[in-house]
Design a protein around this motif. Structure first.
Motif, mmCIF file in Angstrom:
data_model
loop_
_atom_site.group_PDB
_atom_site.id
_atom_site.type_symbol
_atom_site.label_atom_id
_atom_site.label_comp_id
_atom_site.label_asym_id
_atom_site.label_seq_id
_atom_site.Cartn_x
_atom_site.Cartn_y
_atom_site.Cartn_z
ATOM 1 N N ALA A 141 0.618 -1.263 -0.057
ATOM 2 C CA ALA A 141 -0.007 -0.037 -0.203
ATOM 3 C C ALA A 141 0.926 1.238 -0.069
ATOM 4 C CB ALA A 141 -1.046 -0.022 1.022
ATOM 5 N N ILE A 142 2.020 1.378 0.782
ATOM 6 C CA ILE A 142 2.940 2.455 0.722
ATOM 7 C C ILE A 142 3.444 2.513 -0.620
ATOM 8 C CG2 ILE A 142 5.012 3.430 1.659
ATOM 9 C CD1 ILE A 142 4.235 1.892 4.441
ATOM 10 N N LYS A 143 3.892 1.670 -1.119
ATOM 11 C CA LYS A 143 4.439 1.519 -2.557
ATOM 12 C C LYS A 143 3.539 2.107 -3.419
ATOM 13 C CE LYS A 143 6.869 -1.898 -4.295
ATOM 14 N NZ LYS A 143 7.199 -3.134 -4.877
ATOM 15 N N ILE A 144 1.912 1.560 -3.319
ATOM 16 C CA ILE A 144 1.034 2.429 -4.503
ATOM 17 C C ILE A 144 0.733 3.945 -3.881
ATOM 18 C CG2 ILE A 144 -1.443 2.352 -4.916
ATOM 19 C CD1 ILE A 144 -1.068 -0.693 -4.604
ATOM 20 N N LEU A 145 0.823 4.294 -2.769
ATOM 21 C CA LEU A 145 0.617 5.592 -2.468
ATOM 22 C C LEU A 145 1.747 6.337 -2.710
ATOM 23 C CD1 LEU A 145 -1.233 5.100 1.103
ATOM 24 C CD2 LEU A 145 -2.196 6.047 -0.913
ATOM 25 N N SER A 146 2.838 5.685 -2.752
ATOM 26 C CA SER A 146 4.322 6.720 -2.930
ATOM 27 C C SER A 146 4.075 7.188 -4.614
ATOM 28 C CB SER A 146 5.410 6.044 -2.750
ATOM 29 O OG SER A 146 5.675 5.660 -1.318
ATOM 30 N N HIS A 147 3.955 6.172 -5.285
ATOM 31 C CA HIS A 147 3.742 6.312 -6.833
ATOM 32 C C HIS A 147 2.655 7.318 -7.085
ATOM 33 C CE1 HIS A 147 4.031 5.349 -11.201
ATOM 34 N NE2 HIS A 147 2.699 5.142 -11.000
ATOM 35 N N TYR A 148 1.435 6.874 -6.388
ATOM 36 C CA TYR A 148 0.239 7.963 -6.870
ATOM 37 C C TYR A 148 0.519 9.411 -6.435
ATOM 38 C CZ TYR A 148 -4.667 9.046 -7.156
ATOM 39 O OH TYR A 148 -5.804 9.610 -7.556
ATOM 40 N N LEU A 149 1.009 9.708 -5.532
ATOM 41 C CA LEU A 149 1.391 10.866 -4.942
ATOM 42 C C LEU A 149 2.552 11.639 -5.515
ATOM 43 C CD1 LEU A 149 0.187 10.501 -1.241
ATOM 44 C CD2 LEU A 149 -1.027 11.726 -2.936
ATOM 45 N N GLY A 150 3.403 10.792 -6.538
ATOM 46 C CA GLY A 150 4.481 11.272 -6.884
ATOM 47 C C GLY A 150 5.640 11.560 -6.003
ATOM 48 N N ALA A 151 5.842 10.596 -5.316
ATOM 49 C CA ALA A 151 7.154 10.538 -4.449
ATOM 50 C C ALA A 151 8.266 10.431 -5.266
ATOM 51 C CB ALA A 151 6.951 9.610 -3.379
ATOM 52 N N ILE A 152 9.173 11.018 -4.668
ATOM 53 C CA ILE A 152 10.649 10.782 -5.503
ATOM 54 C C ILE A 152 11.646 9.721 -4.779
ATOM 55 C CG2 ILE A 152 12.750 12.204 -6.101
ATOM 56 C CD1 ILE A 152 11.086 14.668 -6.192
ATOM 57 N N ASP A 153 12.052 8.747 -5.610
ATOM 58 C CA ASP A 153 13.132 7.662 -5.214
ATOM 59 C C ASP A 153 12.521 7.238 -3.910
ATOM 60 O OD1 ASP A 153 15.280 6.405 -5.315
ATOM 61 O OD2 ASP A 153 16.563 7.886 -4.619
ATOM 62 N N PRO A 154 11.583 6.670 -3.744
ATOM 63 C CA PRO A 154 10.995 5.899 -2.448
ATOM 64 C C PRO A 154 11.843 4.815 -1.981
ATOM 65 C CG PRO A 154 9.336 5.754 -4.172
ATOM 66 C CD PRO A 154 10.361 6.412 -4.867
ATOM 67 N N LEU A 155 12.183 4.767 -0.909
ATOM 68 C CA LEU A 155 12.888 3.251 -0.290
ATOM 69 C C LEU A 155 12.018 3.138 0.716
ATOM 70 C CD1 LEU A 155 15.124 1.546 -0.152
ATOM 71 C CD2 LEU A 155 16.345 3.013 1.334
ATOM 72 N N ILE A 156 11.183 1.779 0.699
ATOM 73 C CA ILE A 156 10.184 1.366 1.516
ATOM 74 C C ILE A 156 10.996 -0.046 2.082
ATOM 75 C CG2 ILE A 156 8.157 0.381 1.966
ATOM 76 C CD1 ILE A 156 7.162 1.921 -1.129
ATOM 77 N N GLN A 157 10.705 -0.078 3.588
ATOM 78 C CA GLN A 157 11.386 -1.053 4.115
ATOM 79 C C GLN A 157 10.541 -1.915 4.871
ATOM 80 O OE1 GLN A 157 15.981 -0.191 5.152
ATOM 81 N NE2 GLN A 157 14.896 1.739 5.469
ATOM 82 N N GLU A 158 10.593 -3.312 5.059
ATOM 83 C CA GLU A 158 9.691 -4.103 5.771
ATOM 84 C C GLU A 158 9.844 -4.193 7.299
ATOM 85 O OE1 GLU A 158 7.796 -7.553 3.394
ATOM 86 O OE2 GLU A 158 9.696 -7.442 2.467
ATOM 87 N N GLN A 159 11.276 -4.298 7.730
ATOM 88 C CA GLN A 159 11.570 -4.381 9.030
ATOM 89 C C GLN A 159 10.967 -3.402 9.878
ATOM 90 O OE1 GLN A 159 13.701 -2.913 11.322
ATOM 91 N NE2 GLN A 159 13.214 -4.376 12.831
#
Length: 266
Positions: free
Chosen positions: A121-139
């Motif tokens: 969900a964070i990945k989808i929202l980051s893309h939808y809101l135009g986030a620049i260079d998102p790094l998403i971590q699970e830990q």
């Protein structure tokens, strides 16, 4: 004298279960750093000529360039064909893996669903809101779940209004996730408010909408994420003031209580 362990084991079972996530996050960080490497043979003075063979460093640079081209091509295919379906599959458990409803006796599957669905969900929202260079971590998401699970287990009685949904628990998870470091991105100068806060505020609002829904599906989950993102963007000043305030959990809970019911009907 007792022999010391060369590699000490994690102190708890929970830490041991999170070990694969730590490895995956480390690889994500490494891949991000490698992706930022743009070798320039001309500036380095390393170039092959007809007068002699390339140096080992020059050969390594050429191989790195070619490998990056192939990797980029493969990632484009995977992103268009495979990643989308994988992320949608992860979202299947989004509505039932949060903290908006009371729960008792849930095991590791609930923890796994929370981590994987929030990551997607964070990945989808980051893309939808135009986030620049998102790094998403699970830990960090996993660590947040363990803290929230302990808190919710001690305070498992939901608010009685509106079908037993606990807006306080959803707001608490939103604030914890925003502070966890699960999302790192390159933001423009002086953003108002920070883009990460908008993303996590939308995440919590989408959870509130789906918790009120009677039969959430993949389609309704994606629709809720996009709708929540649009609404949060319209309320940027309010969201910024909430996260900067003295009691962001209570204020965010009130915001969700105000917005979620009409959005669910929509």
């Amino acid at each position: 004298m007792p022999k010391q362990q060369r590699f000490p084991l994690p102190p708890t079972i929970g830490d041991l279960a999170a070990a694969p996530l730590v490895v995956k996050d480390a690889l994500r960080g490494l891949r991000r750093k490698i992706g930022n490497i743009v070798p320039n043979m001309a500036e380095s003075g390393i170039s092959g000529t007809s007068q002699g063979p390339l140096s080992p460093l020059a050969i390594a640079t050429v191989l790195l360039n070619e490998t990056r081209k192939i990797t980029s091509f493969g990632e484009d295919i995977a992103r268009d064909v495979l990643f989308r379906h994988r992320d949608e599959a992860r979202l299947a458990a989004f509505a039932l893996s949060g903290f908006g409803r009371p729960f008792k006796g849930l095991g590791d599957h609930h923890r796994h669903n929370f981590v994987s669905s929030r990551y997607a969900a964070i990945k989808i929202l980051s893309h939808y809101l135009g986030a620049i260079d998102p790094l998403i971590q699970e830990q960090p998401i996993d660590a947040t779940y363990r803290a929230l699970f302990a808190h919710s287990d001690d305070n498992s009685t939901p608010q009685p209004a509106q079908g037993g949904i606990s807006y306080d628990h959803i707001a608490l998870s939103t604030v914890h996730l925003e502070k966890s470091g699960a999302l790192t991105l390159t933001e423009p100068d002086d953003p108002t408010p920070h883009q990460t806060r908008l993303i996590f505020a939308a995440l919590g609002l989408a959870e509130a909408i789906l918790t009120l829904s009677t039969n959430p599906s993949i389609e309704s989950t994606l629709a809720a994420l996009h709708l929540a993102a649009d609404v949060v963007v319209l309320r940027k000043p309010a969201i910024g003031a909430i996260f900067e305030g003295l009691d962001p959990v209570s204020q965010l809970s009130a915001e969700y209580r105000l917005l979620a019911p009409p959005l669910t009907e929509a």
